[in-house]
Design a protein around this motif. Sequence first.
Motif, PDB file in Angstrom:
ATOM      1  N   PHE A   1       1.852  -0.967   0.356  1.00 53.94           N
ATOM      2  CA  PHE A   1       2.409   0.361   0.221  1.00 53.94           C
ATOM      3  C   PHE A   1       3.166   0.613   1.736  1.00 53.94           C
ATOM      4  O   PHE A   1       4.010   1.341   1.712  1.00 53.94           O
ATOM      5  CB  PHE A   1       1.066   1.270   0.075  1.00 53.94           C
ATOM      6  CG  PHE A   1       0.907   1.441  -1.209  1.00 53.94           C
ATOM      7  CD1 PHE A   1      -0.106   0.526  -1.948  1.00 53.94           C
ATOM      8  CD2 PHE A   1       1.470   2.411  -1.999  1.00 53.94           C
ATOM      9  CE1 PHE A   1      -0.317   0.750  -3.240  1.00 53.94           C
ATOM     10  CE2 PHE A   1       1.231   2.616  -3.445  1.00 53.94           C
ATOM     11  CZ  PHE A   1       0.110   1.606  -3.876  1.00 53.94           C
ATOM     12  N   LEU A   2       2.378   0.264   2.910  1.00 52.18           N
ATOM     13  CA  LEU A   2       2.916   0.275   3.942  1.00 52.18           C
ATOM     14  C   LEU A   2       4.179  -0.300   4.326  1.00 52.18           C
ATOM     15  O   LEU A   2       5.031   0.349   5.172  1.00 52.18           O
ATOM     16  CB  LEU A   2       1.681  -0.042   4.956  1.00 52.18           C
ATOM     17  CG  LEU A   2       0.372   0.809   5.211  1.00 52.18           C
ATOM     18  CD1 LEU A   2      -0.478  -0.036   6.137  1.00 52.18           C
ATOM     19  CD2 LEU A   2       0.645   2.122   5.523  1.00 52.18           C
TER      20      LEU A   2
ATOM     21  N   LEU B   1       7.798   5.114  -2.329  1.00 56.63           N
ATOM     22  CA  LEU B   1       7.051   4.303  -2.256  1.00 56.63           C
ATOM     23  C   LEU B   1       6.787   3.053  -3.115  1.00 56.63           C
ATOM     24  O   LEU B   1       6.653   2.059  -2.962  1.00 56.63           O
ATOM     25  CB  LEU B   1       5.471   5.031  -2.010  1.00 56.63           C
ATOM     26  CG  LEU B   1       5.075   5.723  -0.571  1.00 56.63           C
ATOM     27  CD1 LEU B   1       4.134   6.515  -1.006  1.00 56.63           C
ATOM     28  CD2 LEU B   1       5.096   4.771   0.418  1.00 56.63           C
TER      29      LEU B   1
ATOM     30  N   THR C   1      -2.893  -2.173   0.307  1.00 51.44           N
ATOM     31  CA  THR C   1      -2.417  -1.250   1.206  1.00 51.44           C
ATOM     32  C   THR C   1      -1.091  -1.533   2.076  1.00 51.44           C
ATOM     33  O   THR C   1      -0.181  -1.099   2.381  1.00 51.44           O
ATOM     34  CB  THR C   1      -3.696  -1.020   2.414  1.00 51.44           C
ATOM     35  OG1 THR C   1      -4.727  -0.429   1.682  1.00 51.44           O
ATOM     36  CG2 THR C   1      -3.099   0.089   3.486  1.00 51.44           C
TER      37      THR C   1
ATOM     38  N   VAL D   1      -0.588   6.118   7.428  1.00 45.18           N
ATOM     39  CA  VAL D   1       0.856   6.367   6.835  1.00 45.18           C
ATOM     40  C   VAL D   1       1.621   7.517   7.569  1.00 45.18           C
ATOM     41  O   VAL D   1       0.795   8.159   8.381  1.00 45.18           O
ATOM     42  CB  VAL D   1       0.679   6.586   5.481  1.00 45.18           C
ATOM     43  CG1 VAL D   1       0.173   5.533   4.505  1.00 45.18           C
ATOM     44  CG2 VAL D   1      -0.114   8.028   5.250  1.00 45.18           C
TER      45      VAL D   1
ATOM     46  N   GLY E   1      -0.242   5.644  -0.380  1.00 43.30           N
ATOM     47  CA  GLY E   1      -0.143   4.210   0.607  1.00 43.30           C
ATOM     48  C   GLY E   1      -1.433   4.486   1.420  1.00 43.30           C
ATOM     49  O   GLY E   1      -1.588   3.821   2.403  1.00 43.30           O
TER      50      GLY E   1
END
Length: 326
Positions: A8-9, A25, A5, A199, A81
């Motif tokens: 992605f963030l 992303l 995660t 997100v 994400g």
Amino acid sequence: MKLTTSLFLSFLGFASTAVCQDETLLSKTETLELYYKLYLYSNIDSVQWKGDSEQCICGDLIGDIYEKAEKRINFFRLMNGLEEVRIKPHLNSKAQKAICLLKANNLLTHYPDTNMHCFSEDALRACTKSCLGHSDYKNFPETAFITEFIHEYGDKNYFAGHRRWLLYSRLREFGFGATDNTMALHTADGVTREKINPVEFIAYPWNGYVPYNLIYPKWSFSLADNKKVDFSKAVVSMQTEEGKEIQVEILPEFKNFLDPTLVWVAKGLFSEQEIKYSLNNIYKRNYLNRKIWVEVKGVLVDGELKDYKYSVIPVSSKIPDLIAEN
């Protein structure tokens, strides 16, 4: 490649009045790698069910179907994400009771009657807390397993409720139940009420590269429910990377349900026949590997007006094409 995660963030940017996700992303290669490892890996062509609805024997499922259900749901979540979710045996049992009851009565309903064959209080509670669907592996193999909840075919699914459950920012656990032609996802008991770090937004199709076969007429845009969101004056527009407008039809908003969400039909990408019969000919219309811009303007978020802009890039999902492109 291990994707978390935090990875992605780290791609996400924050802005006070406008958000433009010009950066994807994931790269095209990363997206297709996840598509192979999670989505294609989780393909199934039937369900091996050890049960008997006439005898009210709910049974269980054979093989690695639970693992595949988890991988398929997490594919859709990771593309946005979102936190991964985990399948839980005690929720599987609840989902199985729900879908056995509905199989026995050849009916999908969240509120079964007490006089139905195989009725039980446990099955009733599970029906009220689950996404329910028919699975047609012969005629609609692409969407029969899990994906139909993302697809949201039909007018009754105008607010994309099943999709919103799969992509809910607070979902952490779920249960899966099935027969040879029905399916249930028990979600309501898998929600966290702890503070979340969401997100910037949740979109379907997501921001970035998307296998074209997973692009459906209904598009959606959500903001996590830890914010106060007002979509009443929001405007949605879509256009090609050359600036040509793509017709959209915004559907009625269904409020106070999971993450606040706008849903619309991308009518400029699909003919009426394609929408009616669930067909996808995007690859024939010169959209592959070209950005489709989406703008959502005039969203009131915690008292502040915000605009959002992101792009969807359809890509081929046929293995020979993917090898050639990469």
